[in-house]
Design a protein around this motif. Sequence first.
Motif, short mmCIF file in Angstrom:
data_model
loop_
_atom_site.label_atom_id
_atom_site.label_comp_id
_atom_site.label_asym_id
_atom_site.label_seq_id
_atom_site.Cartn_x
_atom_site.Cartn_y
_atom_site.Cartn_z
N PRO A 1 -17.15 4.18 7.90
CA PRO A 1 -15.73 4.24 8.26
C PRO A 1 -14.81 4.30 7.04
O PRO A 1 -13.75 4.92 7.10
N LEU A 2 -15.22 3.68 5.93
CA LEU A 2 -14.34 3.67 4.74
C LEU A 2 -14.10 5.07 4.21
O LEU A 2 -12.98 5.41 3.82
N ILE A 3 -15.14 5.91 4.21
CA ILE A 3 -15.00 7.28 3.70
C ILE A 3 -14.09 8.08 4.62
O ILE A 3 -13.23 8.85 4.16
N GLU A 4 -14.24 7.89 5.94
CA GLU A 4 -13.42 8.64 6.89
C GLU A 4 -11.95 8.22 6.78
O GLU A 4 -11.05 9.04 6.83
N LEU A 5 -11.72 6.90 6.66
CA LEU A 5 -10.34 6.42 6.54
C LEU A 5 -9.71 6.90 5.23
O LEU A 5 -8.53 7.26 5.19
N ALA A 6 -10.51 6.92 4.16
CA ALA A 6 -10.00 7.40 2.88
C ALA A 6 -9.58 8.87 2.99
O ALA A 6 -8.55 9.28 2.45
N ARG A 7 -10.37 9.66 3.73
CA ARG A 7 -10.04 11.08 3.93
C ARG A 7 -8.70 11.21 4.67
O ARG A 7 -7.93 12.15 4.40
N CYS A 8 -8.43 10.28 5.58
CA CYS A 8 -7.16 10.32 6.32
C CYS A 8 -5.96 10.25 5.39
O CYS A 8 -4.92 10.84 5.67
N ARG A 9 -6.10 9.50 4.32
CA ARG A 9 -4.97 9.36 3.40
C ARG A 9 -4.56 10.72 2.84
O ARG A 9 -3.38 10.96 2.59
N GLU A 10 -5.55 11.62 2.65
CA GLU A 10 -5.25 12.97 2.12
C GLU A 10 -4.67 13.87 3.21
O GLU A 10 -4.04 14.87 2.90
N LEU A 11 -4.95 13.55 4.47
CA LEU A 11 -4.56 14.45 5.56
C LEU A 11 -3.26 14.05 6.25
O LEU A 11 -2.79 14.73 7.15
N LEU A 12 -2.70 12.92 5.81
CA LEU A 12 -1.48 12.42 6.47
C LEU A 12 -0.23 12.95 5.79
O LEU A 12 -0.16 13.02 4.57
N ASN A 13 0.76 13.28 6.62
CA ASN A 13 2.09 13.58 6.08
C ASN A 13 2.74 12.30 5.58
O ASN A 13 2.35 11.20 5.98
N GLN A 14 3.76 12.46 4.75
CA GLN A 14 4.57 11.33 4.31
C GLN A 14 5.08 10.58 5.55
O GLN A 14 5.57 11.21 6.49
N GLY A 15 4.94 9.28 5.56
CA GLY A 15 5.40 8.50 6.72
C GLY A 15 4.43 8.54 7.89
O GLY A 15 4.77 8.09 8.98
N GLY A 16 3.24 9.10 7.65
CA GLY A 16 2.26 9.26 8.73
C GLY A 16 1.54 7.97 9.10
O GLY A 16 1.63 6.96 8.41
N LEU A 17 0.81 8.07 10.21
CA LEU A 17 0.23 6.90 10.86
C LEU A 17 -1.21 7.21 11.28
O LEU A 17 -1.51 8.33 11.68
N VAL A 18 -2.08 6.19 11.17
CA VAL A 18 -3.43 6.33 11.72
C VAL A 18 -3.58 5.34 12.87
O VAL A 18 -3.16 4.18 12.75
N PHE A 19 -4.15 5.82 13.97
CA PHE A 19 -4.45 4.94 15.10
C PHE A 19 -5.96 4.71 15.16
O PHE A 19 -6.74 5.66 15.08
N VAL A 20 -6.35 3.44 15.28
CA VAL A 20 -7.77 3.10 15.40
C VAL A 20 -7.95 2.20 16.63
O VAL A 20 -7.39 1.10 16.67
N GLY A 21 -8.68 2.68 17.62
CA GLY A 21 -9.00 1.85 18.79
C GLY A 21 -10.50 1.62 18.84
O GLY A 21 -11.28 2.58 18.74
N VAL A 22 -10.91 0.36 18.93
CA VAL A 22 -12.35 0.00 18.97
C VAL A 22 -12.57 -1.08 20.02
O VAL A 22 -11.61 -1.75 20.43
N PRO A 23 -13.82 -1.31 20.44
CA PRO A 23 -14.09 -2.48 21.29
C PRO A 23 -13.79 -3.76 20.50
O PRO A 23 -14.05 -3.82 19.29
N ASN A 24 -13.23 -4.77 21.17
CA ASN A 24 -12.88 -6.02 20.52
C ASN A 24 -13.93 -7.08 20.82
O ASN A 24 -13.96 -7.64 21.91
N LEU A 25 -14.79 -7.35 19.82
CA LEU A 25 -15.86 -8.33 20.02
C LEU A 25 -15.33 -9.75 20.14
O LEU A 25 -16.06 -10.65 20.54
N ALA A 26 -14.04 -9.94 19.80
CA ALA A 26 -13.46 -11.28 19.91
C ALA A 26 -12.72 -11.47 21.23
O ALA A 26 -12.08 -12.50 21.43
N GLY A 27 -12.80 -10.50 22.12
CA GLY A 27 -12.14 -10.64 23.42
C GLY A 27 -12.83 -11.68 24.29
O GLY A 27 -13.96 -12.09 24.01
N ILE A 28 -12.13 -12.11 25.35
CA ILE A 28 -12.68 -13.15 26.23
C ILE A 28 -13.99 -12.68 26.87
O ILE A 28 -15.02 -13.36 26.82
#
Length: 288
Positions: A176-203
């Motif tokens: 995941p670190l390599i993919e997220l790092a790539r996002c930094r190059e692909l984002l416009n100024q002021g851009g946003l990344v959304f990450v949705g995953v299962p939450n292992l800390a949920g009830i």
Amino acid sequence: MAEEKAENFFGQDAVVTRGSLTPTEVVLCPLCDQPPVEFAVDYQGFHLCQCSNCGLQFQNPRLTFDELADKIYTEDYCPGHEESSSTTAFSRQIKTFEELIGRKGSVLDVGCGNGSFLQFAKEHGWETFGADIRLSPETSRLTCPLWEGRLPEIDFGGATFDVIRFNHVLEHLQNPLIELARCRELLNQGGLVFVGVPNLAGISPRIKNLQSKLGLKKKQWRHYAAMHHLYFFTPETLRAMVERAGFVLRYWETPVDKEYKEPGGGIYRRMVERTRTGSILDFYITPR
Ligand SMILES: [Zn+2]
């Protein structure tokens, strides 16, 4: 594609011990570079581990990307999310994108699946782009640009985006670190990344953890979905991961989209959302 339909390993017992799938890739904690400690073996034979330094949970050893691509992410791969019933999630995510970047814009959906999010986003005034390791046949109905491959290897020809979306994707990635790092190059100024995953800390996952530990479940640790999930996140470990990749957490929530019909169901849902103990973990992050 081969004419013969690949065997579907979802829900099958002991696929590892039976030799149908062979986890051979030995990994260290991507945040601490140290070998993890095993805490369980699931009903399929996959080994669940945790880093004793940072607490990140992941599989070790795990299937290689090639084996996952050949045997799991086949043409009929359908993990059950991103169906048309997800419109509640889609509209919530798009609303939050617009609140955080202050307008509509362009979105790259990484792991775009059957393209239902892209379709929805386009209908709501967004410029859409999609990528997946293997483009599903359903995406042929889309008119937006699509790329096939793993994010770090795709040549986007200089295109950049206002939002990059990873909806139930990060937990599947080898790194995941390599993919997220790539996002930094692909984002416009002021851009946003959304990450949705299962939450292992949920009830609900916490209850299933306890049931699995006590041997009360027929298919122990099934909720980890270790066959295709390589990482298992809590709010703390996901935050550590995105911060290591150079992002700041702007907003997070654990939305509950299920409509509880039982008496008190609405109260339960609101309680889970308010205490952020739902089974889905949604992060909205920006480059530091
Ligand atoms: Zn660690």
